[in-house]
Enzyme design. Structure first.
Site, mmCIF file in Angstrom:
data_model
loop_
_atom_site.group_PDB
_atom_site.id
_atom_site.type_symbol
_atom_site.label_atom_id
_atom_site.label_comp_id
_atom_site.label_asym_id
_atom_site.label_seq_id
_atom_site.Cartn_x
_atom_site.Cartn_y
_atom_site.Cartn_z
ATOM 1 N N GLY A 135 44.237 33.411 39.186
ATOM 2 C CA GLY A 135 43.682 34.442 38.311
ATOM 3 C C GLY A 135 44.470 34.747 37.057
ATOM 4 N N ASN A 177 36.187 46.089 28.002
ATOM 5 C CA ASN A 177 37.633 45.942 28.216
ATOM 6 C C ASN A 177 38.409 45.870 26.904
ATOM 7 O OD1 ASN A 177 37.194 43.322 27.313
ATOM 8 N ND2 ASN A 177 38.602 42.415 28.771
ATOM 9 N N LYS A 234 36.814 51.399 32.352
ATOM 10 C CA LYS A 234 35.988 50.310 31.805
ATOM 11 C C LYS A 234 34.501 50.666 31.697
ATOM 12 C CE LYS A 234 38.674 46.167 32.840
ATOM 13 N NZ LYS A 234 38.567 44.802 33.340
ATOM 14 N N SER A 277 49.474 43.653 30.162
ATOM 15 C CA SER A 277 49.039 43.465 28.773
ATOM 16 C C SER A 277 50.137 43.727 27.742
ATOM 17 C CB SER A 277 47.810 44.326 28.482
ATOM 18 O OG SER A 277 46.715 43.846 29.230
ATOM 19 N N SER A 305 50.207 47.404 34.228
ATOM 20 C CA SER A 305 49.513 46.460 33.345
ATOM 21 C C SER A 305 50.462 45.416 32.761
ATOM 22 C CB SER A 305 48.838 47.223 32.204
ATOM 23 O OG SER A 305 48.296 46.296 31.273
ATOM 24 N N ALA A 357 34.704 43.062 38.344
ATOM 25 C CA ALA A 357 35.179 41.690 38.158
ATOM 26 C C ALA A 357 34.095 40.696 38.564
ATOM 27 C CB ALA A 357 36.449 41.469 38.975
ATOM 28 N N ASP A 365 36.251 39.702 29.456
ATOM 29 C CA ASP A 365 36.586 39.223 30.807
ATOM 30 C C ASP A 365 35.793 37.966 31.186
ATOM 31 O OD1 ASP A 365 38.564 41.058 31.457
ATOM 32 O OD2 ASP A 365 37.151 42.500 32.285
HETATM 33 P P1 ATR Z 1 36.684 45.711 40.373
HETATM 34 O O1 ATR Z 1 35.897 46.520 39.395
HETATM 35 O O2 ATR Z 1 38.094 45.439 39.919
HETATM 36 O O3 ATR Z 1 35.975 44.457 40.794
HETATM 37 P P2 ATR Z 1 35.917 47.404 42.624
HETATM 38 O O4 ATR Z 1 34.713 47.868 41.911
HETATM 39 O O5 ATR Z 1 36.742 48.397 43.349
HETATM 40 O O6 ATR Z 1 36.926 46.641 41.657
HETATM 41 O O7 ATR Z 1 35.475 46.228 43.621
HETATM 42 C C1 ATR Z 1 36.340 45.740 44.562
HETATM 43 C C2 ATR Z 1 35.605 44.692 45.401
HETATM 44 O O8 ATR Z 1 36.463 44.369 46.503
HETATM 45 C C3 ATR Z 1 34.291 45.179 45.991
HETATM 46 O O9 ATR Z 1 33.388 44.118 46.045
HETATM 47 C C4 ATR Z 1 34.720 45.636 47.389
HETATM 48 O O10 ATR Z 1 33.694 45.631 48.336
HETATM 49 P P3 ATR Z 1 32.799 46.970 48.581
HETATM 50 O O11 ATR Z 1 31.783 46.973 47.489
HETATM 51 O O12 ATR Z 1 32.246 46.774 49.923
HETATM 52 O O13 ATR Z 1 33.763 48.128 48.484
HETATM 53 C C5 ATR Z 1 35.729 44.558 47.705
HETATM 54 N N1 ATR Z 1 36.621 44.957 48.802
HETATM 55 C C6 ATR Z 1 37.585 45.893 48.762
HETATM 56 N N2 ATR Z 1 38.198 45.974 49.963
HETATM 57 C C7 ATR Z 1 37.583 45.076 50.779
HETATM 58 C C8 ATR Z 1 37.740 44.681 52.148
HETATM 59 N N3 ATR Z 1 38.675 45.243 52.945
HETATM 60 N N4 ATR Z 1 36.934 43.727 52.645
HETATM 61 C C9 ATR Z 1 36.002 43.152 51.859
HETATM 62 N N5 ATR Z 1 35.787 43.488 50.560
HETATM 63 C C10 ATR Z 1 36.563 44.434 50.034
#
Ligand code: ATR
Length: 281
Positions: free
Chosen positions: A246, A92, A71, A22, A20, A138, A108
């Protein structure tokens, strides 16, 4: 650092939490504003999360930032929840009351929007569709922020269709799900595209997205900040699009928590950005 008997305490709780940024950013502000306070990392396993909040509130902490994986779990752990946290479906930031009560919010969406409107001051969310790649936490914050900025045509594109559908359902009217296979075509007539996936982060492959359908004035926003210039942003810059990285989202989301815990509204400055990016401690 001078820790006194009156030092005010806050921290970030996650599992793991060592990555982190933060602590680096809040302690920069504490130092800058001459506040007798400290912000510490708090590694807490999920099974101890709720209990740890109650203890932190009882031992004088002013509050905490909450990061992965807590979260969503934090929603059920707090005594009160504000509207934006309810809409995003995650917390958050928690502010502890003098009576050790727990008040949850989510900054966020504010961080996302402030970063965007700072980087692109004339951004008009009503001009073209807003395309969100991803459907995790996110993406929810980005969608709420874009909706509040005035976006009335939001397109969600996610590898797993079911997650995109459930996000669209939660957001209501004006939100459309588009196919992962057709993600390039989803950029047609768009005013902004946002990557909220982990693709492009150090250690992950680049986001595989063809930008050719995006209008020339379309903004490309990647919420990944490690690296600052992801392959997606480099490609967008090469095509002449305005780009937003970001890091500013991380910096701006921290402002409200700091103000609530320590009583000073801090400023996001280039010096803060440079400090957070330094890796040598
Ligand atoms: P956060 O809460 O930080 O947004 P998350 O809930 O793990 O993290 O979401 C990660 C995002 O990245 C999701 O939209 C995920 O798609 P899936 O819902 O299909 O898992 C996306 N993501 C992760 N790896 C990916 C990959 N190789 N190709 C496309 N999307 C991916």
């Amino acid at each position: 650092m001078n820790i006194s008997g009156k030092t005010q305490l806050a921290g970030v709780t996650g599992w793991p939490v060592a990555h982190s940024l933060s602590p680096r950013l809040h302690n920069y502000w504490l130092d800058l504003y001459g506040i007798d306070g400290v912000f510490v990392p708090l590694p807490v396993a999920p099974e101890h999360f709720v209990q740890s909040l109650r203890i932190l509130a009882r031992v004088g902490f002013r509050g905490v930032n909450v990061t992965v994986p807590h979260k969503e779990g934090a929603l059920a752990a707090v005594d009160t929840l504000d509207d934006v946290a309810r809409r995003i479906g995650a917390i958050n930031t928690i502010v502890f009351g003098d009576d050790a009560s727990l008040h949850g919010t989510n900054t966020d969406a504010f961080g996302f929007a402030t970063n965007l409107t700072t980087a692109v001051p004339d951004f008009d969310a009503g001009h073209g569709a807003a395309v969100i790649i991803g459907a995790g936490g996110a993406a929810r914050a980005a969608a709420v922020a874009l909706r509040d900025l005035g976006a009335n045509d939001i397109r969600i594109v996610n590898r797993t269709l079911r997650r995109a559908e459930s996000l669209a359902m939660a957001l209501g009217a004006g939100v459309h799900v588009m196919d992962w296979a057709g993600r390039g075509a989803a950029l047609k007539d768009a005013g902004i595209v946002v990557n909220t996936t982990t693709q492009g982060m150090t250690g992950h492959p680049a986001l595989d997205l063809d930008l050719s359908a995006l209008p020339g004035d379309g903004v490309v926003y990647d919420i990944v900040y490690n690296p600052l210039e992801t392959p997606l942003l480099a490609a967008a810059r090469g095509r002449g699009h305005r780009v937003v990285d970001g890091l500013g989202m991380l910096l701006h989301q921290a402002v409200a928590g700091f103000a609530a815990w320590f009583g000073v509204t801090p400023e996001v400055t280039p010096a803060l950005r440079a400090h957070v990016l330094k890796t040598d401690g």
